[in-house]
Design a protein around this motif. Structure first.
Motif, PDB file in Angstrom:
ATOM      1  N   ALA A  79      12.971  -0.719  -7.844  1.00  0.00           N
ATOM      2  CA  ALA A  79      13.707  -1.518  -6.862  1.00  0.00           C
ATOM      3  C   ALA A  79      14.972  -0.807  -6.415  1.00  0.00           C
ATOM      4  O   ALA A  79      15.292  -0.775  -5.215  1.00  0.00           O
ATOM      5  N   ARG A 126      15.630   0.345  -2.585  1.00  0.00           N
ATOM      6  CA  ARG A 126      16.805  -0.185  -1.868  1.00  0.00           C
ATOM      7  C   ARG A 126      17.637   0.960  -1.283  1.00  0.00           C
ATOM      8  O   ARG A 126      18.133   0.873  -0.152  1.00  0.00           O
ATOM      9  N   ARG A 181      10.335  -9.400 -11.371  1.00  0.00           N
ATOM     10  CA  ARG A 181      11.615  -8.717 -11.597  1.00  0.00           C
ATOM     11  C   ARG A 181      11.875  -7.683 -10.510  1.00  0.00           C
ATOM     12  O   ARG A 181      13.009  -7.520 -10.048  1.00  0.00           O
ATOM     13  N   ARG A 241       5.038 -13.792  -5.567  1.00  0.00           N
ATOM     14  CA  ARG A 241       5.720 -12.616  -6.098  1.00  0.00           C
ATOM     15  C   ARG A 241       5.466 -12.453  -7.587  1.00  0.00           C
ATOM     16  O   ARG A 241       5.749 -11.421  -8.150  1.00  0.00           O
ATOM     17  N   ASP A 265      13.214  -2.470 -12.339  1.00  0.00           N
ATOM     18  CA  ASP A 265      14.589  -2.299 -11.856  1.00  0.00           C
ATOM     19  C   ASP A 265      14.780  -0.918 -11.230  1.00  0.00           C
ATOM     20  O   ASP A 265      15.456  -0.775 -10.199  1.00  0.00           O
ATOM     21  N   GLU A 280      12.967  -9.505  -7.303  1.00  0.00           N
ATOM     22  CA  GLU A 280      14.316 -10.061  -7.491  1.00  0.00           C
ATOM     23  C   GLU A 280      15.362  -8.957  -7.395  1.00  0.00           C
ATOM     24  O   GLU A 280      16.414  -9.130  -6.770  1.00  0.00           O
ATOM     25  N   ALA A 281      15.088  -7.803  -7.992  1.00  0.00           N
ATOM     26  CA  ALA A 281      16.047  -6.704  -7.951  1.00  0.00           C
ATOM     27  C   ALA A 281      16.109  -6.063  -6.571  1.00  0.00           C
ATOM     28  O   ALA A 281      17.185  -5.661  -6.107  1.00  0.00           O
ATOM     29  N   TYR A 282      14.975  -5.964  -5.885  1.00  0.00           N
ATOM     30  CA  TYR A 282      14.964  -5.384  -4.539  1.00  0.00           C
ATOM     31  C   TYR A 282      15.703  -6.285  -3.563  1.00  0.00           C
ATOM     32  O   TYR A 282      16.530  -5.821  -2.762  1.00  0.00           O
ATOM     33  N   ALA A 283      15.406  -7.567  -3.592  1.00  0.00           N
ATOM     34  CA  ALA A 283      16.189  -8.622  -2.929  1.00  0.00           C
ATOM     35  C   ALA A 283      16.207  -8.569  -1.406  1.00  0.00           C
ATOM     36  O   ALA A 283      16.889  -9.375  -0.784  1.00  0.00           O
ATOM     37  N   LEU A 284      15.453  -7.650  -0.789  1.00  0.00           N
ATOM     38  CA  LEU A 284      15.511  -7.508   0.664  1.00  0.00           C
ATOM     39  C   LEU A 284      14.224  -7.933   1.360  1.00  0.00           C
ATOM     40  O   LEU A 284      14.158  -7.871   2.593  1.00  0.00           O
ATOM     41  N   ASP A 302      11.462 -10.495   2.695  1.00  0.00           N
ATOM     42  CA  ASP A 302      11.126 -11.879   2.989  1.00  0.00           C
ATOM     43  C   ASP A 302       9.654 -12.121   2.686  1.00  0.00           C
ATOM     44  O   ASP A 302       8.903 -11.204   2.334  1.00  0.00           O
TER      45      ASP A 302
END
Length: 305
Positions: free
Chosen positions: A123, A127, A241, A303, A120, A244-248, A250
């Motif tokens: 990430a 971000r 994890r 991932r 977390d 998922e936390a970074y979320a940016l 592709d």
């Protein structure tokens, strides 16, 4: 390559401070082990003196001093920020800097025990860092390209190491690289990057990431170059994890990042080797870190690897 590091001593650091920043000259000076292009000296408890010791390092130091004050205020982890700049003089021919000291133990000398927290934290840091960079942001001469343009480097590292053993399936390593080479290019704007995230350039406290150091490679480009850190820094099982936390990211960016992580892992192993196949300034602690990262990389393509 010019090396100025052999003439740097605590006495020289003190004298430079006395000449240019006398208000800091009364603080105790002590050497910090490690470093590559720069030699570090603790200055009291909260500062460090960063002394270039190789040709090319002074330009990178000025880059840090120019851009870290721009980036640091919005980053959620401590990073070294310049407090003073020392100018070339008769005593020392290159610029040098006084930076804030980032407390913690470098990851190449410790481990992360709180994997989810570290995922977390990393990430959140990336971000915040990975925003569109201005047109005048620095580029990189040896980083930032699509993996397909780095194949010569990958092959060199792999061939240099393979005879000694990778503790990983060479075919699996090549498969990771080939998948990255086949991935589409980064289609977004160049974003700010640390550029050199590996275990010696982050610090750990209480079992988790607590700071990021050594920004002299910073540049604007493809975020995959930093996302490779998911495999280089985080323990097994923390990757899902993190993404998922970074979320940016592709799928194509993750594929490029895995390939770049493979190349960086090979570099760490080579740096850790002794003998004529190791690179100059070998770092023994880096070899195990590189092998561990390759193990995480070759455990799967998604991932969750």
């Amino acid at each position: 390559m010019t090396d100025c590091g052999t003439g740097i001593s605590a006495e020289l650091v003190h004298d430079l401070l006395q000449d240019q920043h006398p208000d800091l000259a009364g603080l105790p000076v002590r050497e910090v082990a490690g470093g590559w292009g720069n030699q570090m000296w603790r200055l009291g408890d909260e500062l460090a003196v960063r002394m270039p010791r190789m040709e090319g390092a002074p330009d990178l130091l000025r880059k840090e001093c120019r851009w870290l004050p721009v980036l640091a205020p919005r980053l959620p982890l401590p990073v070294p920020t310049p407090v003073r700049i020392g100018e070339p003089s008769a005593r020392f021919p290159w610029p040098w800097s006084v930076m804030t000291w980032v407390h913690g133990e470098p990851l190449d000398h410790t481990s992360i025990s709180r994997g989810d927290h570290a995922a977390d934290t990393l990430a959140g840091f990336l971000r915040a860092l990975h925003v569109a960079a201005p047109a005048e942001a620095p580029a990189s001469s040896d980083r930032g390209a699509h993996p397909r343009k780095c194949t010569d480097g990958f092959e060199y590292f792999l061939q240099a190491i393979a005879p000694r053993g990778l503790a990983a399936d060479v075919h699996a390593v090549r498969a990771v690289w080939d998948d990255a080479v086949a991935a589409p290019e980064w289609a977004g704007p160049p974003v700010w990057l640390h550029g050199d995230l590996h275990p010696a350039n982050v610090v750990v406290s209480d079992g988790t990431l607590s700071g990021v150091i050594d920004f002299d490679a910073m540049f604007a480009g493809d975020p995959a170059w930093d996302l490779a850190a998911a495999w280089l820094l985080l323990p097994a099982g923390a990757g899902p994890r993190f993404f998922e936390a970074y979320a940016l990211a592709d799928d194509a960016t993750v594929r490029r990042a895995r390939g770049l992580a493979a190349m960086k892992s090979l570099f760490l192993i080579l740096m850790g080797q002794n003998g004529d196949r190791g690179l100059p300034g070998g770092k023994p602690a880096w070899g195990p870190a590189g092998r561990a990262a390759l193990g995480r990389l070759t455990s799967g393509f998604g991932r969750s690897s």
